[in-house]
Design a protein around this motif. Structure first.
Motif, short mmCIF file in Angstrom:
data_model
loop_
_atom_site.label_atom_id
_atom_site.label_comp_id
_atom_site.label_asym_id
_atom_site.label_seq_id
_atom_site.Cartn_x
_atom_site.Cartn_y
_atom_site.Cartn_z
N PHE A 13 -13.58 0.14 -0.49
CA PHE A 13 -13.68 1.53 -0.94
C PHE A 13 -12.53 2.35 -0.37
O PHE A 13 -11.89 3.13 -1.08
CB PHE A 13 -15.02 2.12 -0.52
CG PHE A 13 -15.18 3.56 -0.90
CD1 PHE A 13 -15.42 3.93 -2.21
CD2 PHE A 13 -15.07 4.55 0.06
CE1 PHE A 13 -15.56 5.26 -2.57
CE2 PHE A 13 -15.20 5.88 -0.28
CZ PHE A 13 -15.44 6.24 -1.60
N LYS A 14 -12.23 2.18 0.91
CA LYS A 14 -11.15 2.91 1.57
C LYS A 14 -9.81 2.58 0.93
O LYS A 14 -9.00 3.48 0.67
CB LYS A 14 -11.14 2.54 3.06
CG LYS A 14 -10.15 3.27 3.89
CD LYS A 14 -10.31 2.83 5.35
CE LYS A 14 -9.31 3.53 6.23
NZ LYS A 14 -9.48 3.12 7.64
N ILE A 15 -9.57 1.32 0.66
CA ILE A 15 -8.32 0.92 0.01
C ILE A 15 -8.24 1.49 -1.40
O ILE A 15 -7.19 1.97 -1.83
CB ILE A 15 -8.18 -0.62 0.00
CG1 ILE A 15 -7.94 -1.12 1.43
CG2 ILE A 15 -7.06 -1.08 -0.92
CD1 ILE A 15 -8.00 -2.62 1.59
N GLY A 16 -9.36 1.48 -2.12
CA GLY A 16 -9.38 2.05 -3.47
C GLY A 16 -9.08 3.54 -3.48
O GLY A 16 -8.31 4.02 -4.32
N VAL A 17 -9.66 4.27 -2.54
CA VAL A 17 -9.40 5.71 -2.44
C VAL A 17 -7.93 5.95 -2.07
O VAL A 17 -7.28 6.83 -2.64
CB VAL A 17 -10.35 6.36 -1.41
CG1 VAL A 17 -9.90 7.77 -1.08
CG2 VAL A 17 -11.77 6.36 -1.94
N LEU A 18 -7.40 5.17 -1.15
CA LEU A 18 -6.00 5.31 -0.74
C LEU A 18 -5.05 5.07 -1.92
O LEU A 18 -4.11 5.83 -2.13
CB LEU A 18 -5.69 4.36 0.41
CG LEU A 18 -4.31 4.44 1.01
CD1 LEU A 18 -4.09 5.81 1.64
CD2 LEU A 18 -4.11 3.34 2.04
N VAL A 19 -5.31 4.03 -2.70
CA VAL A 19 -4.48 3.74 -3.87
C VAL A 19 -4.57 4.88 -4.88
O VAL A 19 -3.55 5.29 -5.45
CB VAL A 19 -4.89 2.38 -4.49
CG1 VAL A 19 -4.26 2.19 -5.86
CG2 VAL A 19 -4.51 1.24 -3.56
N LEU A 24 -2.09 9.49 -7.61
CA LEU A 24 -2.15 10.87 -8.08
C LEU A 24 -1.06 11.74 -7.45
O LEU A 24 -0.54 12.64 -8.11
CB LEU A 24 -3.53 11.46 -7.79
CG LEU A 24 -4.66 10.87 -8.63
CD1 LEU A 24 -6.01 11.40 -8.16
CD2 LEU A 24 -4.46 11.16 -10.11
N SER A 25 -0.70 11.47 -6.21
CA SER A 25 0.36 12.26 -5.58
C SER A 25 1.71 11.96 -6.23
O SER A 25 2.51 12.87 -6.46
CB SER A 25 0.41 12.01 -4.08
OG SER A 25 0.81 10.68 -3.80
N ILE A 26 1.98 10.70 -6.54
CA ILE A 26 3.23 10.34 -7.22
C ILE A 26 3.25 10.95 -8.62
O ILE A 26 4.26 11.50 -9.06
CB ILE A 26 3.41 8.82 -7.27
CG1 ILE A 26 3.66 8.28 -5.86
CG2 ILE A 26 4.54 8.42 -8.20
CD1 ILE A 26 3.66 6.77 -5.76
N LYS A 27 2.12 10.88 -9.32
CA LYS A 27 2.04 11.46 -10.67
C LYS A 27 2.26 12.96 -10.64
O LYS A 27 2.98 13.51 -11.47
CB LYS A 27 0.67 11.14 -11.27
CG LYS A 27 0.48 11.63 -12.68
CD LYS A 27 -0.89 11.25 -13.19
CE LYS A 27 -1.13 11.69 -14.59
NZ LYS A 27 -1.00 13.11 -14.81
#
Length: 58
Positions: A13-19, A24-27
């Motif tokens: 879950f933590k890895i999924g949220v981080l990805v 979203l920040s790059i977008k």
């Protein structure tokens, strides 16, 4: 082996949220650059009537 699923689920879950946050920040950054590019030609046609800085400071 039965107690391993809790950290495994939380870790995934933590890895999924981080990805998702990185994506979203790059977008958002790329969309901001596109918006600036789109506005730049319209802004370049308008010349400021007064200089931004006095001549003595240039």
């Amino acid at each position: 082996m039965m107690d391993l699923w809790v950290p495994l689920v939380f870790g995934l879950f933590k890895i999924g949220v981080l990805v998702a946050v990185i994506f979203l920040s790059i977008k958002s950054h790329r969309d901001g650059e596109k918006e600036e590019k789109r506005k730049k030609p319209a802004d370049s046609m308008q010349q400021p009537s007064t200089p931004l800085m006095p001549r003595s400071l240039n």
